[in-house]
Scaffold this motif. Structure first.
Motif, PDB file in Angstrom:
ATOM      1  N   PHE A 102      22.270  32.121  84.865  1.00 28.97           N
ATOM      2  CA  PHE A 102      23.251  33.093  85.362  1.00 28.97           C
ATOM      3  C   PHE A 102      22.546  34.193  86.162  1.00 28.97           C
ATOM      4  CE2 PHE A 102      25.907  36.981  84.464  1.00 28.97           C
ATOM      5  CZ  PHE A 102      26.947  36.643  85.320  1.00 28.97           C
ATOM      6  N   ALA A 103      21.399  34.648  85.658  1.00 32.10           N
ATOM      7  CA  ALA A 103      20.641  35.683  86.369  1.00 32.10           C
ATOM      8  C   ALA A 103      20.139  35.160  87.719  1.00 32.10           C
ATOM      9  CB  ALA A 103      19.471  36.151  85.508  1.00 32.10           C
ATOM     10  N   ARG A 104      19.630  33.929  87.735  1.00 33.31           N
ATOM     11  CA  ARG A 104      19.129  33.345  88.997  1.00 33.31           C
ATOM     12  C   ARG A 104      20.252  33.174  90.013  1.00 33.31           C
ATOM     13  NH1 ARG A 104      16.106  29.933  85.576  1.00 33.31           N
ATOM     14  NH2 ARG A 104      17.698  28.303  85.837  1.00 33.31           N
ATOM     15  N   ALA A 105      21.464  32.923  89.517  1.00 35.68           N
ATOM     16  CA  ALA A 105      22.610  32.719  90.400  1.00 35.68           C
ATOM     17  C   ALA A 105      23.176  34.031  90.933  1.00 35.68           C
ATOM     18  CB  ALA A 105      23.697  31.949  89.663  1.00 35.68           C
ATOM     19  N   ARG A 162      17.671  42.980  86.706  1.00 33.84           N
ATOM     20  CA  ARG A 162      17.214  43.816  87.817  1.00 33.84           C
ATOM     21  C   ARG A 162      15.792  43.439  88.209  1.00 33.84           C
ATOM     22  NH1 ARG A 162      18.876  49.472  84.935  1.00 33.84           N
ATOM     23  NH2 ARG A 162      21.138  49.147  84.861  1.00 33.84           N
ATOM     24  N   ASP A 163      15.593  43.217  89.501  1.00 35.94           N
ATOM     25  CA  ASP A 163      14.257  42.959  90.046  1.00 35.94           C
ATOM     26  C   ASP A 163      13.529  41.852  89.291  1.00 35.94           C
ATOM     27  OD1 ASP A 163      14.665  45.097  91.831  1.00 35.94           O
ATOM     28  OD2 ASP A 163      13.999  46.537  90.318  1.00 35.94           O
ATOM     29  N   GLY A 164      14.262  40.795  88.955  1.00 37.76           N
ATOM     30  CA  GLY A 164      13.661  39.655  88.276  1.00 37.76           C
ATOM     31  C   GLY A 164      13.392  39.870  86.799  1.00 37.76           C
ATOM     32  N   GLN A 165      13.819  41.004  86.260  1.00 37.66           N
ATOM     33  CA  GLN A 165      13.605  41.282  84.849  1.00 37.66           C
ATOM     34  C   GLN A 165      14.929  41.335  84.085  1.00 37.66           C
ATOM     35  OE1 GLN A 165      11.059  44.836  84.406  1.00 37.66           O
ATOM     36  NE2 GLN A 165       9.428  43.385  83.964  1.00 37.66           N
ATOM     37  N   ILE A 166      14.834  41.065  82.785  1.00 40.99           N
ATOM     38  CA  ILE A 166      15.994  41.145  81.900  1.00 40.99           C
ATOM     39  C   ILE A 166      15.821  42.376  81.022  1.00 40.99           C
ATOM     40  CG2 ILE A 166      17.337  40.010  80.091  1.00 40.99           C
ATOM     41  CD1 ILE A 166      16.330  37.335  81.140  1.00 40.99           C
ATOM     42  N   LEU A 167      16.744  43.319  81.130  1.00 40.03           N
ATOM     43  CA  LEU A 167      16.701  44.560  80.358  1.00 40.03           C
ATOM     44  C   LEU A 167      17.759  44.502  79.267  1.00 40.03           C
ATOM     45  CD1 LEU A 167      16.509  47.047  83.377  1.00 40.03           C
ATOM     46  CD2 LEU A 167      14.664  45.720  82.316  1.00 40.03           C
ATOM     47  N   GLY A 168      17.414  44.965  78.083  1.00 37.20           N
ATOM     48  CA  GLY A 168      18.338  44.885  76.958  1.00 37.20           C
ATOM     49  C   GLY A 168      18.627  46.236  76.321  1.00 37.20           C
ATOM     50  N   ASP A 169      19.861  46.411  75.887  1.00 42.31           N
ATOM     51  CA  ASP A 169      20.264  47.634  75.198  1.00 42.31           C
ATOM     52  C   ASP A 169      21.245  47.259  74.092  1.00 42.31           C
ATOM     53  OD1 ASP A 169      20.590  50.314  74.509  1.00 42.31           O
ATOM     54  OD2 ASP A 169      20.862  50.971  76.579  1.00 42.31           O
ATOM     55  N   ASN A 170      21.512  48.196  73.220  1.00 49.86           N
ATOM     56  CA  ASN A 170      22.503  48.004  72.169  1.00 49.86           C
ATOM     57  C   ASN A 170      23.416  49.224  72.165  1.00 49.86           C
ATOM     58  OD1 ASN A 170      23.853  47.994  69.557  1.00 49.86           O
ATOM     59  ND2 ASN A 170      22.456  46.347  69.009  1.00 49.86           N
ATOM     60  N   THR A 171      24.672  49.014  72.514  1.00 51.26           N
ATOM     61  CA  THR A 171      25.617  50.125  72.646  1.00 51.26           C
ATOM     62  C   THR A 171      26.541  50.267  71.443  1.00 51.26           C
ATOM     63  OG1 THR A 171      27.268  48.754  73.792  1.00 51.26           O
ATOM     64  CG2 THR A 171      25.605  49.838  75.156  1.00 51.26           C
ATOM     65  N   ASP A 172      26.318  49.462  70.406  1.00 50.89           N
ATOM     66  CA  ASP A 172      27.219  49.500  69.246  1.00 50.89           C
ATOM     67  C   ASP A 172      27.209  50.861  68.559  1.00 50.89           C
ATOM     68  OD1 ASP A 172      28.145  46.885  69.506  1.00 50.89           O
ATOM     69  OD2 ASP A 172      26.500  46.057  68.311  1.00 50.89           O
ATOM     70  N   GLY A 173      26.021  51.424  68.387  1.00 53.09           N
ATOM     71  CA  GLY A 173      25.922  52.682  67.655  1.00 53.09           C
ATOM     72  C   GLY A 173      26.594  53.839  68.370  1.00 53.09           C
ATOM     73  N   ILE A 174      26.357  53.960  69.670  1.00 51.41           N
ATOM     74  CA  ILE A 174      26.992  55.044  70.413  1.00 51.41           C
ATOM     75  C   ILE A 174      28.495  54.804  70.495  1.00 51.41           C
ATOM     76  CG2 ILE A 174      26.645  54.010  72.694  1.00 51.41           C
ATOM     77  CD1 ILE A 174      26.393  57.753  71.773  1.00 51.41           C
ATOM     78  N   GLY A 175      28.902  53.532  70.504  1.00 51.79           N
ATOM     79  CA  GLY A 175      30.332  53.228  70.467  1.00 51.79           C
ATOM     80  C   GLY A 175      30.975  53.699  69.180  1.00 51.79           C
ATOM     81  N   LEU A 176      30.286  53.482  68.063  1.00 50.04           N
ATOM     82  CA  LEU A 176      30.782  53.953  66.769  1.00 50.04           C
ATOM     83  C   LEU A 176      30.885  55.470  66.748  1.00 50.04           C
ATOM     84  CD1 LEU A 176      31.426  53.680  63.693  1.00 50.04           C
ATOM     85  CD2 LEU A 176      28.955  53.812  63.318  1.00 50.04           C
ATOM     86  N   VAL A 177      29.829  56.146  67.171  1.00 46.55           N
ATOM     87  CA  VAL A 177      29.813  57.614  67.145  1.00 46.55           C
ATOM     88  C   VAL A 177      30.933  58.176  68.019  1.00 46.55           C
ATOM     89  CG1 VAL A 177      28.516  59.624  67.933  1.00 46.55           C
ATOM     90  CG2 VAL A 177      27.391  57.893  66.522  1.00 46.55           C
TER      91      VAL A 177
END
Length: 270
Positions: A50-53, A91-106
């Motif tokens: 998916f990223a390559r596409a 972005r720029d050939g890299q895969i960046l990861g985050d977790n938004t569950d906690g801020i969503g709860l707050v």
């Protein structure tokens, strides 16, 4: 047009396409957002394809959040602590990861006018859902954040990782020795129609009980809390929408409003 997806197995039930398309319309962003069912042994190859596409990013749901963490080139501190990623950016050939569950709860707790600063919070469970919300809850400056788990060692591991004097842990039974203002159920017990083994006295003394899952009716945990005498009960639908808004902001650099989307989802449940 920029493409985003939510990856999971199962995935048909996901409300994420509706949520993100509503966000896009509100903020005048040109994008498409779809579901993608991924076979259990094909997560890495499908994400990279998916990223390559030309895909710009995606959300990750069960059972792939831990695999998503391992796949990333860079991850946020909160995702690292959670041991799970729910938001991917390419972005720029890299895969960046985050977790938004906690801020969503707050954000959902604050939207429901739940005081968190100087409060005594009990977090039930020590799995991925609990890990993902510890840092955002601590950022709200509670007096105490206690993690209760059936297996104490799992809760102790989180405390050791975070190393914050306000963060403590105990067994389910030991919660009987404390009083709490806010109780958050981070277990999946409600999905199976079960209850966490917390003494009813502890539940009855709380101002607010929150379940991170949601259903058409009150979840078993919230029904129990209400009958036990908790002053306010809240389900996790608002958390779902708020964490999605955080993902959208990471991708697009604009924070959408959540009120209208949440109202529509709530209406659809009834």
């Amino acid at each position: 047009m920029d493409q985003y997806r939510v990856f999971g197995n199962p995935i048909k039930h996901s409300r994420s396409p509706y949520i993100h398309q509503a966000f896009a319309k509100e903020t005048a962003q040109e994008l498409t957002y779809q579901t993608q069912l991924i076979e259990l042994d094909a997560f890495e190859q499908d994400i990279k394809a998916f990223a390559r596409a030309g895909g710009k990013g995606g959300n990750v749901t069960v059972p792939f959040k831990e695999q998503a963490l391992a796949l990333c080139d860079q991850v946020s501190k909160r995702a690292s602590l959670a041991g799970a990623v729910n938001t991917l950016s390419f972005r720029d050939g890299q895969i960046l990861g985050d977790n938004t569950d906690g801020i969503g709860l707050v954000k959902d707790l604050l939207a429901n006018k739940v005081p968190l600063k100087n409060s005594r919070i009990l977090l039930i469970g020590a799995g991925g859902a609990a890990k993902g919300v510890v840092l955002p809850l601590l950022e709200q400056q509670p007096q105490q954040l206690m993690i209760a788990n059936r297996t104490l060692s799992k809760a102790e591991q989180i405390c050791q990782l975070v190393s914050d004097g306000r963060l403590t842990c105990c067994t389910f039974e030991q919660t009987n020795n404390y009083d709490f203002d806010v109780i958050i159920n981070a277990t999946s017990a409600s999905l199976d129609g079960h209850l966490p083994a917390i003494p009813e006295k502890v539940i009855a003394g709380a101002e607010v009980c929150y379940d991170m899952v949601y259903a058409k009716q009150l979840t078993p945990f919230l029904l129990w809390a209400k009958e036990a005498g908790a002053n306010k009960v809240i389900d996790g639908l608002g958390m779902l929408v708020a964490q999605a808004a955080e993902s959208f902001n990471i991708w697009r650099g604009v924070m959408p409003s959540t009120d209208e989307v949440l109202q529509q989802l709530r209406a659809d449940l009834t």
